[in-house]
Design an enzyme around this catalytic site. Structure first.
Site, PDB file in Angstrom:
ATOM      1  N   ASP A  30       0.852  -1.183   0.000  1.00  0.00           N
ATOM      2  CA  ASP A  30       0.000   0.000   0.000  1.00  0.00           C
ATOM      3  C   ASP A  30       0.897   1.245   0.000  1.00  0.00           C
ATOM      4  O   ASP A  30       1.881   1.322   0.732  1.00  0.00           O
ATOM      5  CB  ASP A  30      -0.919  -0.001   1.229  1.00  0.00           C
ATOM      6  CG  ASP A  30      -2.050   1.001   1.088  1.00  0.00           C
ATOM      7  OD1 ASP A  30      -3.212   0.571   0.957  1.00  0.00           O
ATOM      8  OD2 ASP A  30      -1.768   2.232   1.101  1.00  0.00           O
ATOM      9  N   HIS A  46     -11.311  -7.250 -13.055  1.00  0.00           N
ATOM     10  CA  HIS A  46     -11.958  -6.101 -12.415  1.00  0.00           C
ATOM     11  C   HIS A  46     -13.283  -6.520 -11.786  1.00  0.00           C
ATOM     12  O   HIS A  46     -14.248  -6.834 -12.489  1.00  0.00           O
ATOM     13  CB  HIS A  46     -12.203  -4.958 -13.408  1.00  0.00           C
ATOM     14  CG  HIS A  46     -12.833  -3.763 -12.755  1.00  0.00           C
ATOM     15  ND1 HIS A  46     -12.089  -2.787 -12.118  1.00  0.00           N
ATOM     16  CD2 HIS A  46     -14.131  -3.405 -12.592  1.00  0.00           C
ATOM     17  CE1 HIS A  46     -12.914  -1.890 -11.592  1.00  0.00           C
ATOM     18  NE2 HIS A  46     -14.157  -2.242 -11.870  1.00  0.00           N
ATOM     19  N   ASN A  87     -13.109  -2.805   2.092  1.00  0.00           N
ATOM     20  CA  ASN A  87     -14.138  -1.769   2.148  1.00  0.00           C
ATOM     21  C   ASN A  87     -15.082  -1.924   0.963  1.00  0.00           C
ATOM     22  O   ASN A  87     -14.657  -2.284  -0.140  1.00  0.00           O
ATOM     23  CB  ASN A  87     -13.492  -0.385   2.142  1.00  0.00           C
ATOM     24  CG  ASN A  87     -12.760  -0.095   3.445  1.00  0.00           C
ATOM     25  OD1 ASN A  87     -13.276  -0.383   4.519  1.00  0.00           O
ATOM     26  ND2 ASN A  87     -11.560   0.452   3.342  1.00  0.00           N
ATOM     27  N   GLY A  93     -15.675   4.018   3.152  1.00  0.00           N
ATOM     28  CA  GLY A  93     -14.423   4.712   2.840  1.00  0.00           C
ATOM     29  C   GLY A  93     -13.684   4.105   1.664  1.00  0.00           C
ATOM     30  O   GLY A  93     -12.517   4.430   1.445  1.00  0.00           O
ATOM     31  N   THR A  95     -12.031   3.889  -1.580  1.00  0.00           N
ATOM     32  CA  THR A  95     -11.596   4.953  -2.488  1.00  0.00           C
ATOM     33  C   THR A  95     -11.232   4.433  -3.870  1.00  0.00           C
ATOM     34  O   THR A  95     -11.208   5.198  -4.833  1.00  0.00           O
ATOM     35  CB  THR A  95     -10.384   5.712  -1.909  1.00  0.00           C
ATOM     36  OG1 THR A  95      -9.336   4.777  -1.650  1.00  0.00           O
ATOM     37  CG2 THR A  95     -10.756   6.427  -0.618  1.00  0.00           C
ATOM     38  N   HIS A  98     -12.100  -1.196  -7.083  1.00  0.00           N
ATOM     39  CA  HIS A  98     -11.624  -2.486  -7.609  1.00  0.00           C
ATOM     40  C   HIS A  98     -11.359  -3.318  -6.366  1.00  0.00           C
ATOM     41  O   HIS A  98     -10.562  -2.899  -5.502  1.00  0.00           O
ATOM     42  CB  HIS A  98     -10.354  -2.254  -8.447  1.00  0.00           C
ATOM     43  CG  HIS A  98      -9.733  -3.495  -9.045  1.00  0.00           C
ATOM     44  ND1 HIS A  98      -9.439  -3.595 -10.399  1.00  0.00           N
ATOM     45  CD2 HIS A  98      -9.329  -4.659  -8.485  1.00  0.00           C
ATOM     46  CE1 HIS A  98      -8.879  -4.787 -10.640  1.00  0.00           C
ATOM     47  NE2 HIS A  98      -8.805  -5.451  -9.480  1.00  0.00           N
ATOM     48  N   HIS A 100     -10.268  -5.134  -3.285  1.00  0.00           N
ATOM     49  CA  HIS A 100      -8.931  -5.305  -2.698  1.00  0.00           C
ATOM     50  C   HIS A 100      -9.070  -5.658  -1.236  1.00  0.00           C
ATOM     51  O   HIS A 100      -9.947  -5.160  -0.539  1.00  0.00           O
ATOM     52  CB  HIS A 100      -8.064  -4.057  -2.883  1.00  0.00           C
ATOM     53  CG  HIS A 100      -8.687  -2.765  -2.439  1.00  0.00           C
ATOM     54  ND1 HIS A 100      -9.639  -2.110  -3.184  1.00  0.00           N
ATOM     55  CD2 HIS A 100      -8.505  -2.022  -1.324  1.00  0.00           C
ATOM     56  CE1 HIS A 100     -10.010  -1.008  -2.554  1.00  0.00           C
ATOM     57  NE2 HIS A 100      -9.351  -0.927  -1.414  1.00  0.00           N
ATOM     58  N   HIS A 102      -7.033  -5.519   2.262  1.00  0.00           N
ATOM     59  CA  HIS A 102      -5.887  -4.970   2.987  1.00  0.00           C
ATOM     60  C   HIS A 102      -5.381  -6.038   3.955  1.00  0.00           C
ATOM     61  O   HIS A 102      -6.174  -6.589   4.725  1.00  0.00           O
ATOM     62  CB  HIS A 102      -6.308  -3.760   3.833  1.00  0.00           C
ATOM     63  CG  HIS A 102      -6.849  -2.587   3.073  1.00  0.00           C
ATOM     64  ND1 HIS A 102      -6.112  -1.438   2.861  1.00  0.00           N
ATOM     65  CD2 HIS A 102      -8.058  -2.356   2.500  1.00  0.00           C
ATOM     66  CE1 HIS A 102      -6.853  -0.562   2.199  1.00  0.00           C
ATOM     67  NE2 HIS A 102      -8.043  -1.092   1.960  1.00  0.00           N
TER      68      HIS A 102
END
Ligand code: AMP
Ligand code: ZN
Length: 114
Positions: A30, A46, A87, A93, A95, A98, A100, A102
């Protein structure tokens, strides 16, 4: 998807620090780490978010999670514990639209629901 930041990272049009790659999945650091270990795992395909996961693409999403667990073990954070977060949509939140995951670890994490 032409205008998607993470699709551009998959295509190599935007640089990233790769941690893992196979035919379906990419993982990279990140750019704004929130923990000593902060890695994003994304499908190369995607998918806008977890809300776009269905029976057809669920194996790819599940593979992202298996890769996340493997990376966490390899980075040495699995023993102490870590967090995997995704998210979904504006109120969470998110942003980058696509999917992902974390991977966050390497310190004692607090639960912030922001
Ligand atoms: P989210 O808020 O869940 O959509 O997370 C998007 C994440 O992507 C944030 O943690 C950003 O720091 C990260 N990010 C944005 N642009 C890049 C980039 N070019 N390379 C790596 N990570 C990025
Ligand atoms: Zn994309």
């Amino acid at each position: 998807m032409a205008d998607c930041l993470f699709c551009k990272i998959v295509a190599g049009e935007i640089p990233s620090t790769k941690v893992y790659e196979d035919e379906k999945v990419l993982a990279f650091l990140d750019i704004n780490p929130m923990a000593p270990v902060h890695i994003l795992v994304i499908p190369k395909e995607h998918i806008p978010s977890l809300d776009g996961v269905n029976e057809e693409n669920a194996p790819t999403a599940a593979h992202c999670l298996a890769v996340a667990a493997k990376i966490a073990r390899e980075k040495g954070i699995a023993q102490d514990g870590y967090r995997v977060v995704t998210n979904i949509g504006a109120a969470s939140g998110q942003t980058v639209p696509h999917l992902h995951f974390h991977i966050l670890g390497g310190k004692q994490l607090t639960l912030s629901l922001g």
